[in-house]
Design a protein around this motif. Structure first.
Motif, mmCIF file in Angstrom:
data_model
loop_
_atom_site.group_PDB
_atom_site.id
_atom_site.type_symbol
_atom_site.label_atom_id
_atom_site.label_comp_id
_atom_site.label_asym_id
_atom_site.label_seq_id
_atom_site.Cartn_x
_atom_site.Cartn_y
_atom_site.Cartn_z
ATOM 1 N N ASN A 171 0.833 -1.214 0.000
ATOM 2 C CA ASN A 171 0.000 0.000 0.000
ATOM 3 C C ASN A 171 0.864 1.260 0.000
ATOM 4 O O ASN A 171 0.402 2.349 0.295
ATOM 5 N N VAL A 172 2.160 1.093 -0.313
ATOM 6 C CA VAL A 172 3.069 2.240 -0.473
ATOM 7 C C VAL A 172 3.838 2.054 -1.786
ATOM 8 O O VAL A 172 3.857 0.965 -2.350
ATOM 9 N N ASP A 173 4.476 3.119 -2.249
ATOM 10 C CA ASP A 173 5.146 3.090 -3.553
ATOM 11 C C ASP A 173 6.445 2.299 -3.567
ATOM 12 O O ASP A 173 7.009 2.052 -4.625
ATOM 13 N N GLY A 210 -2.081 -6.914 7.401
ATOM 14 C CA GLY A 210 -1.103 -7.965 7.131
ATOM 15 C C GLY A 210 -0.286 -8.310 8.358
ATOM 16 O O GLY A 210 -0.328 -7.606 9.359
ATOM 17 N N ARG A 211 0.483 -9.416 8.282
ATOM 18 C CA ARG A 211 1.319 -9.849 9.399
ATOM 19 C C ARG A 211 2.713 -9.241 9.329
ATOM 20 O O ARG A 211 3.407 -9.157 10.319
ATOM 21 N N GLY A 212 3.154 -8.871 8.120
ATOM 22 C CA GLY A 212 4.542 -8.457 7.949
ATOM 23 C C GLY A 212 4.713 -6.961 7.897
ATOM 24 O O GLY A 212 3.793 -6.210 7.620
ATOM 25 N N GLY A 213 5.926 -6.508 8.148
ATOM 26 C CA GLY A 213 6.269 -5.096 8.038
ATOM 27 C C GLY A 213 7.280 -4.897 6.917
ATOM 28 O O GLY A 213 7.673 -5.836 6.240
ATOM 29 N N MET A 214 7.692 -3.645 6.713
ATOM 30 C CA MET A 214 8.583 -3.329 5.603
ATOM 31 C C MET A 214 9.988 -3.899 5.802
ATOM 32 O O MET A 214 10.666 -4.251 4.841
ATOM 33 N N ALA A 234 5.902 -2.172 -5.105
ATOM 34 C CA ALA A 234 5.146 -1.055 -5.674
ATOM 35 C C ALA A 234 3.776 -0.960 -5.006
ATOM 36 O O ALA A 234 3.382 -1.843 -4.245
ATOM 37 N N ASN A 235 3.055 0.100 -5.334
ATOM 38 C CA ASN A 235 1.742 0.356 -4.732
ATOM 39 C C ASN A 235 0.647 -0.321 -5.551
ATOM 40 O O ASN A 235 0.376 0.059 -6.687
ATOM 41 N N LEU A 245 4.479 -1.016 -14.328
ATOM 42 C CA LEU A 245 5.720 -1.449 -13.681
ATOM 43 C C LEU A 245 6.644 -2.096 -14.712
ATOM 44 O O LEU A 245 7.853 -1.831 -14.744
ATOM 45 N N LEU A 246 6.077 -2.943 -15.562
ATOM 46 C CA LEU A 246 6.889 -3.634 -16.561
ATOM 47 C C LEU A 246 7.361 -2.697 -17.676
ATOM 48 O O LEU A 246 8.335 -2.990 -18.369
ATOM 49 N N GLN A 247 6.672 -1.558 -17.820
ATOM 50 C CA GLN A 247 7.104 -0.544 -18.795
ATOM 51 C C GLN A 247 7.999 0.512 -18.141
ATOM 52 O O GLN A 247 8.384 1.494 -18.783
ATOM 53 N N GLU A 248 8.319 0.305 -16.848
ATOM 54 C CA GLU A 248 9.137 1.246 -16.060
ATOM 55 C C GLU A 248 8.515 2.641 -16.045
ATOM 56 O O GLU A 248 9.189 3.659 -16.181
ATOM 57 N N ASP A 249 7.187 2.643 -15.845
ATOM 58 C CA ASP A 249 6.432 3.890 -15.911
ATOM 59 C C ASP A 249 5.712 4.193 -14.591
ATOM 60 O O ASP A 249 4.736 4.927 -14.570
ATOM 61 N N VAL A 250 6.168 3.593 -13.483
ATOM 62 C CA VAL A 250 5.509 3.833 -12.205
ATOM 63 C C VAL A 250 6.554 3.784 -11.087
ATOM 64 O O VAL A 250 7.564 3.069 -11.191
ATOM 65 N N ALA A 251 6.314 4.562 -10.036
ATOM 66 C CA ALA A 251 7.240 4.587 -8.892
ATOM 67 C C ALA A 251 7.307 3.210 -8.246
ATOM 68 O O ALA A 251 6.275 2.558 -8.048
ATOM 69 N N ASN A 252 8.514 2.736 -7.939
ATOM 70 C CA ASN A 252 8.686 1.464 -7.235
ATOM 71 C C ASN A 252 10.122 1.371 -6.753
ATOM 72 O O ASN A 252 10.973 2.166 -7.158
#
Length: 360
Positions: A171-173, A210-214, A234-235, A245-252
């Motif tokens: 839920n974050v970039d 969720g159970r996990g953290g960053m 990614a978000n 994402l696969l076009q490298e067109d989004v923050a991640n």
């Protein structure tokens, strides 16, 4: 230009699939399925690791707040898994695609025979153009049998299937150099294989559902990247996040891969919980083993002491003289024979380099 991936694992987190009230977000799931269908149409193989069973169960039944937490989770997962998979099947069907359910526990990865059976099942599904939907079997997985979270499960699946990439939808970039809610924090676009510490800039806060953290995500992503698999965080709530994402067109955040490891090494890398014993090695052996430029076996002359008992074929942990973990391997002979050969020259390797995974 699109990233050259052929086989990808898409892990969809609880926070992506649920609304603020903890109930399933059907519109979001529908949008994600449409994206996956579009990737399939381009010829990609996609395996989905999906959370959301407990949230789906919560939409069907009410459980008393006084109920035991483990029992509640089992109950919600058992009921919710049916609803979640029915929804996935219906949505993929609208794109003329068939999906399947694969429920696993940590035990399935500890046993080499189980592991290979599971690998064969996934390969058969992919050969028939079926989209596997994987989740932990929460109905029988409790306490020590549980994965840390579905990120760990997704990492294991990526390693098992020699995926080109693991896409973790959160839920974050991505990974920030501070609290993501702080406007001064910046997104880290790439993390190199040589990065070892994340605690200085990653928040330890867990996600709401969720159970996990960053921090958990970072350690898992780093480990998978060490095995030659690119990992993106990614978000999942960003529109068209997967094709973009696969076009490298989004923050991640992209974890850059190290050289690829063999299938058996990938299994060994994730088998720490199955280790039967350990050996302490001297400084010379540690230096030789951790030198990435040479493949080196562990010889008895480099072993200082044997901890616990193990048989030929067991997974054992490799520790330095201060008992800091440096790797895992498959024992070529028992702890009893290893004890007899301790520190001796001209002996058969205790762990051959083909069956050795070193933490780097």
């Amino acid at each position: 230009m699109a990233l050259p991936y052929k086989r990808i694992i898409v892990k969809i987190g609880s926070n992506v699939l649920t609304q603020a009230d903890g109930l399933p977000d059907a519109a979001r799931i529908e949008h994600l399925v449409a994206q996956i269908a579009a990737l399939k149409a381009q010829g990609l193989e996609v395996i989905v690791v999906s959370s959301g069973a407990v949230a789906s169960g919560r939409s069907l039944i009410k459980i008393s707040d006084k109920a035991d937490a483990v029992t509640s989770r089992q109950l919600l997962a058992s009921v919710g898994q049916v609803k979640l998979l029915t929804l996935y099947a219906e949505l993929f069907g609208q794109h003329q695609l068939v999906c399947s359910q694969v429920l696993v526990t940590k035990e399935d990865f500890r046993d080499r025979v189980h592991y290979l059976n599971m690998q064969n099942c996934f390969r058969a599904l992919l050969q028939h153009n079926i989209v596997p939907i994987v989740n932990e079997n929460d109905v029988i997985s409790v306490t020590e049998l549980m994965f840390t979270d579905n990120d760990e499960l997704a990492g294991l699946i990526a390693s098992m299937l020699d995926a080109d990439a693991l896409l973790i939808l959160s839920n974050v970039d991505g990974i920030f150099n501070g609290d993501p809610k702080n406007p001064a924090s910046e997104l880290i676009a790439e993390i190199a294989p040589t990065t070892t510490s994340f605690s200085s800039f990653v928040t330890t806060q867990r996600s709401q559902f969720g159970r996990g953290g960053m921090i958990t995500k970072c350690h898992m992503a780093h480990k998978v990247a060490q095995l030659g698999i690119t990992v993106h965080i990614a978000n999942g709530k960003t529109d068209n996040v997967l094709p973009r994402l696969l076009q490298e067109d989004v923050a991640n955040t992209r974890f850059l891969p190290n050289k690829s490891a063999s299938g058996r090494k990938k299994w060994i890398a994730h088998s720490e919980s199955a280790a039967k014993g350990a050996v302490r090695v001297n400084a010379g052996a540690k230096t030789a083993l951790t030198d990435a430029t040479h493949a080196v076996s562990l010889l008895p002359i480099g072993v200082v002491s044997i901890i616990g008992e193990f048989q030929k074929g067991d997974i054992i942990r490799l520790l330095d003289e201060h008992e800091k973990p440096i790797g895992l391997g498959i024992a070529e002979y028992s702890s009893e024979k290893a004890q007899e050969r301790l520190g001796q020259k001209n002996q058969k390797p205790l762990v051959h380099y083909d069956y050795l995974f070193i933490n780097t």
